[in-house]
Design a protein around this motif. Sequence first.
Motif, PDB file in Angstrom:
ATOM      1  N   ARG A  52       0.823  -1.199   0.000  1.00  0.00           N
ATOM      2  CA  ARG A  52       0.000   0.000   0.000  1.00  0.00           C
ATOM      3  C   ARG A  52       0.868   1.264   0.000  1.00  0.00           C
ATOM      4  N   ARG A  53       1.901   1.259   0.850  1.00  0.00           N
ATOM      5  CA  ARG A  53       2.784   2.433   0.940  1.00  0.00           C
ATOM      6  C   ARG A  53       3.461   2.688  -0.407  1.00  0.00           C
ATOM      7  N   LEU A  54       3.960   1.594  -0.992  1.00  0.00           N
ATOM      8  CA  LEU A  54       4.656   1.699  -2.271  1.00  0.00           C
ATOM      9  C   LEU A  54       3.716   2.208  -3.365  1.00  0.00           C
ATOM     10  N   GLN A  55       2.501   1.684  -3.354  1.00  0.00           N
ATOM     11  CA  GLN A  55       1.533   2.064  -4.379  1.00  0.00           C
ATOM     12  C   GLN A  55       1.211   3.552  -4.269  1.00  0.00           C
ATOM     13  N   GLN A  56       1.082   4.046  -3.043  1.00  0.00           N
ATOM     14  CA  GLN A  56       0.763   5.462  -2.882  1.00  0.00           C
ATOM     15  C   GLN A  56       1.956   6.322  -3.266  1.00  0.00           C
ATOM     16  N   GLU A  57       3.161   5.822  -2.955  1.00  0.00           N
ATOM     17  CA  GLU A  57       4.378   6.551  -3.293  1.00  0.00           C
ATOM     18  C   GLU A  57       4.507   6.712  -4.801  1.00  0.00           C
ATOM     19  N   ILE A  58       4.295   5.607  -5.513  1.00  0.00           N
ATOM     20  CA  ILE A  58       4.461   5.618  -6.968  1.00  0.00           C
ATOM     21  C   ILE A  58       3.245   6.234  -7.641  1.00  0.00           C
ATOM     22  N   GLY A  59       2.098   6.059  -7.036  1.00  0.00           N
ATOM     23  CA  GLY A  59       0.886   6.632  -7.604  1.00  0.00           C
ATOM     24  C   GLY A  59       0.317   5.842  -8.758  1.00  0.00           C
ATOM     25  N   VAL A  60       0.674   4.561  -8.862  1.00  0.00           N
ATOM     26  CA  VAL A  60       0.183   3.749  -9.970  1.00  0.00           C
ATOM     27  C   VAL A  60      -1.235   3.257  -9.652  1.00  0.00           C
ATOM     28  N   THR A  61      -2.117   3.358 -10.627  1.00  0.00           N
ATOM     29  CA  THR A  61      -3.475   2.836 -10.476  1.00  0.00           C
ATOM     30  C   THR A  61      -3.392   1.330 -10.262  1.00  0.00           C
ATOM     31  N   SER A  62      -4.042   0.826  -9.197  1.00  0.00           N
ATOM     32  CA  SER A  62      -3.860  -0.583  -8.869  1.00  0.00           C
ATOM     33  C   SER A  62      -5.190  -1.281  -8.654  1.00  0.00           C
ATOM     34  N   ILE A  63      -5.238  -2.517  -9.076  1.00  0.00           N
ATOM     35  CA  ILE A  63      -6.414  -3.343  -8.820  1.00  0.00           C
ATOM     36  C   ILE A  63      -5.951  -4.617  -8.133  1.00  0.00           C
ATOM     37  N   LEU A  64      -6.540  -4.867  -6.965  1.00  0.00           N
ATOM     38  CA  LEU A  64      -6.152  -6.006  -6.138  1.00  0.00           C
ATOM     39  C   LEU A  64      -7.313  -6.986  -6.099  1.00  0.00           C
ATOM     40  N   VAL A  65      -7.032  -8.219  -6.475  1.00  0.00           N
ATOM     41  CA  VAL A  65      -8.063  -9.250  -6.363  1.00  0.00           C
ATOM     42  C   VAL A  65      -7.809 -10.050  -5.095  1.00  0.00           C
ATOM     43  N   THR A  66      -8.824 -10.211  -4.262  1.00  0.00           N
ATOM     44  CA  THR A  66      -8.639 -10.968  -3.030  1.00  0.00           C
ATOM     45  C   THR A  66      -9.961 -11.564  -2.566  1.00  0.00           C
ATOM     46  N   HIS A  67      -9.863 -12.657  -1.797  1.00  0.00           N
ATOM     47  CA  HIS A  67     -11.066 -13.190  -1.187  1.00  0.00           C
ATOM     48  C   HIS A  67     -11.060 -12.880   0.312  1.00  0.00           C
ATOM     49  N   ASP A  68     -10.014 -12.160   0.737  1.00  0.00           N
ATOM     50  CA  ASP A  68      -9.818 -11.875   2.148  1.00  0.00           C
ATOM     51  C   ASP A  68     -10.277 -10.440   2.418  1.00  0.00           C
ATOM     52  N   GLN A  69     -11.397 -10.321   3.156  1.00  0.00           N
ATOM     53  CA  GLN A  69     -11.971  -8.989   3.342  1.00  0.00           C
ATOM     54  C   GLN A  69     -11.054  -8.053   4.116  1.00  0.00           C
ATOM     55  N   SER A  70     -10.263  -8.611   5.074  1.00  0.00           N
ATOM     56  CA  SER A  70      -9.416  -7.703   5.847  1.00  0.00           C
ATOM     57  C   SER A  70      -8.342  -7.087   4.939  1.00  0.00           C
ATOM     58  N   GLU A  71      -7.870  -7.892   3.966  1.00  0.00           N
ATOM     59  CA  GLU A  71      -6.900  -7.380   2.996  1.00  0.00           C
ATOM     60  C   GLU A  71      -7.522  -6.256   2.172  1.00  0.00           C
ATOM     61  N   ALA A  72      -8.734  -6.510   1.662  1.00  0.00           N
ATOM     62  CA  ALA A  72      -9.407  -5.528   0.814  1.00  0.00           C
ATOM     63  C   ALA A  72      -9.671  -4.239   1.580  1.00  0.00           C
ATOM     64  N   LEU A  73     -10.210  -4.384   2.801  1.00  0.00           N
ATOM     65  CA  LEU A  73     -10.576  -3.201   3.567  1.00  0.00           C
ATOM     66  C   LEU A  73      -9.334  -2.418   3.973  1.00  0.00           C
ATOM     67  N   ALA A  74      -8.242  -3.137   4.307  1.00  0.00           N
ATOM     68  CA  ALA A  74      -7.047  -2.456   4.790  1.00  0.00           C
ATOM     69  C   ALA A  74      -6.304  -1.734   3.669  1.00  0.00           C
ATOM     70  N   MET A  75      -6.302  -2.301   2.464  1.00  0.00           N
ATOM     71  CA  MET A  75      -5.417  -1.777   1.423  1.00  0.00           C
ATOM     72  C   MET A  75      -6.091  -0.824   0.447  1.00  0.00           C
ATOM     73  N   ALA A  76      -7.394  -1.007   0.208  1.00  0.00           N
ATOM     74  CA  ALA A  76      -7.986  -0.328  -0.939  1.00  0.00           C
ATOM     75  C   ALA A  76      -8.637   0.999  -0.594  1.00  0.00           C
ATOM     76  N   ASP A  77      -8.642   1.916  -1.571  1.00  0.00           N
ATOM     77  CA  ASP A  77      -9.411   3.144  -1.450  1.00  0.00           C
ATOM     78  C   ASP A  77     -10.891   2.828  -1.601  1.00  0.00           C
ATOM     79  N   ARG A  78     -11.191   1.960  -2.566  1.00  0.00           N
ATOM     80  CA  ARG A  78     -12.568   1.509  -2.754  1.00  0.00           C
ATOM     81  C   ARG A  78     -12.565   0.011  -3.009  1.00  0.00           C
ATOM     82  N   VAL A  79     -13.655  -0.639  -2.617  1.00  0.00           N
ATOM     83  CA  VAL A  79     -13.757  -2.084  -2.759  1.00  0.00           C
ATOM     84  C   VAL A  79     -14.956  -2.418  -3.644  1.00  0.00           C
TER      85      VAL A  79
END
Lengths: 274, 348
Positions: B179-206
């Motif tokens: 997450r830190r790296l993604q914000q630093e670089i500013g690259v648009t990112s899409i994360l696929v996960t089945h783990d809600q804590s991962e999604a909620l912790a990392m994403a701007d929107r889910v």
Amino acid sequence: MPLLPPRWRLLLVAIAALSLPILSGLAWLLLTGWFDQVHGLVPTGRLGPDNWRFLWEAVGGRPSVWIPLRNSLIFSGVVATVVVLASSMAAYAISRLSFPGRAAYLGLVLVLHAFPAVSLIIAIFFILRRLGLFDTLTGVILVKASLELPLGIWLMKGFFDYLSWEMEMAALVDGVSRWTLFWRIALPMVRPGLLALGTFALLSAWGEFILPFTLIVSNQNWLMSAYLQTFLGEAFTDFGMVAAVGLFYAVPVIVLFLLGQRYLLNIYGGGVKG
Amino acid sequence: MKGIRVRLKGLAKHFGRVVALRTLDLDVRAGEMVAFLGPSGCGKTTTLLMIAGIYQPTAGEIYFGERRVEHLHPRDRDVGMVFQSYALYPHLTIFDNIAFPLTLKKIAPAEVARRVRQIADLLGIAHTLDRRPGQVSGGQQQRAALARALVKEPQVLLLDEPLSNLDAQIRVQARGEIRRLQQEIGVTSILVTHDQSEALAMADRVAVFSTGELQQFAPPDELYRRPANTFVARFVGYPPMNLLEGRYEPGAFVLDDLRIPVPPGHPAGRGWLGFRPEDATLDGDVPGRVTVAEALGRENLVTLRIGPAEVKVLVPQGRRPAPGTPARLGYRREHVHFFDASGRRVGA
């Protein structure tokens, strides 16, 4: 070396007993090759290099042994190369691409493998004649390679089937074309398979007799197996020289084995490690 | 490296008769990190692979910025991707793995080496560069895969379950790093996960998926506070929300012969009543009986039988009623969720 437990000693004896016929054959070959005369496995004549004179002179109207040796090396090398390249490409396509007739093709390949080469030899003879490839090394190479392909394709397909799809997807995202994917990612990962197939094809071609014997006439194009056969077809068979030529014929295989020992044992031992 | 806006319009994917993705419209802002969350087989990975260019969509359009890309080969899309298995090339060193996308672009070796070292330093794997993937730890493999995806400075970064092969401890650390790296670089990112804590912790929107359809696309806290339907309500949050199926009458929710008073704004007729375990209490007025009481550490989780249904209640640490004890269920009215018979949210 520590003393083996009794169970193992028993096993060793069993192995030795089973290997005895082959070992005594080899012993006969070695002895007969180096002595004037051998009764059973007991040499009675003088020890000498007389049986090996085919190495420096042409014997009985045959060409020098170095010509069939050269031909056999070319034959086996080219057959192995062609088989490895063609089977891996075909196998990759069958394993990874979907195209119409894929299943039918796979079945056909298997059926082709079921035909013994001898049953095809007359048809092959006519085809080669028509193509002007009869009595040429190129002709026999093509025939031998084709006959080895079905096995090679099935073997390599098994290896490619084990490659992970994610790996290929990763390579596509990294920017490879299908061709680069094949050469730089897929092929290096099935290297154990390539080595195994190459070795089998090489040994099979080296020992091939029927095809070169029937499809090659001129003695300038003889392979080692045909050269060896001419010694057996004579009215008086010089077994000493047959043994010597046989040993000579086996030398390249032994050299190959010594050079690639570690790799080959790994393959024969079923060690397919990525 | 600057992120780019990613838009999906009417995107659909069928495999023969199987519909993997029905119709999807989604707008990902430049530099945003979006998570696709859902159970397996919900269409999230299919969508990701269409964005990457591995799958051809059956219908619909994909835009990177103003450029339409759904017909382009992956190499012409400028995406980086991290796979669940990392998919590093086992016959190449970590250096050659990371350098691979660059060498394909025919970049000069000196420049390749400079960029590989730079990204390896950033991810803390500089000391592993001359080893093979099989000779480094899982966490290092994961970072090498991330480095390979980022080294070509893509406009879009795709992450397919990038953390699920890591040990639980490293996973929490790694998700923070990504997450830190993604914000630093500013690259648009899409994360696929089945783990809600991962999604909620990392994403701007889910984006929550189920059975080939988008259920809700919202920031994590809204997903939690205002789930759009019973699927999202049940899927997001742990322990999951209590959902009771019954009938609404004016001022009350009726469950067999139980009447649970409800605040105004509720639907009429059949429907669902939802409230989270942390919004439930044992000091209300709906009669019930304790069946299980589990200690979770910070709190205790009490399971209560009321009428035909079971309800979970989170209570403070000191309180752990024995099974069989009668208890009276209550809930915080301001945190109640109403759903109609089809499972759609009603009201605010």
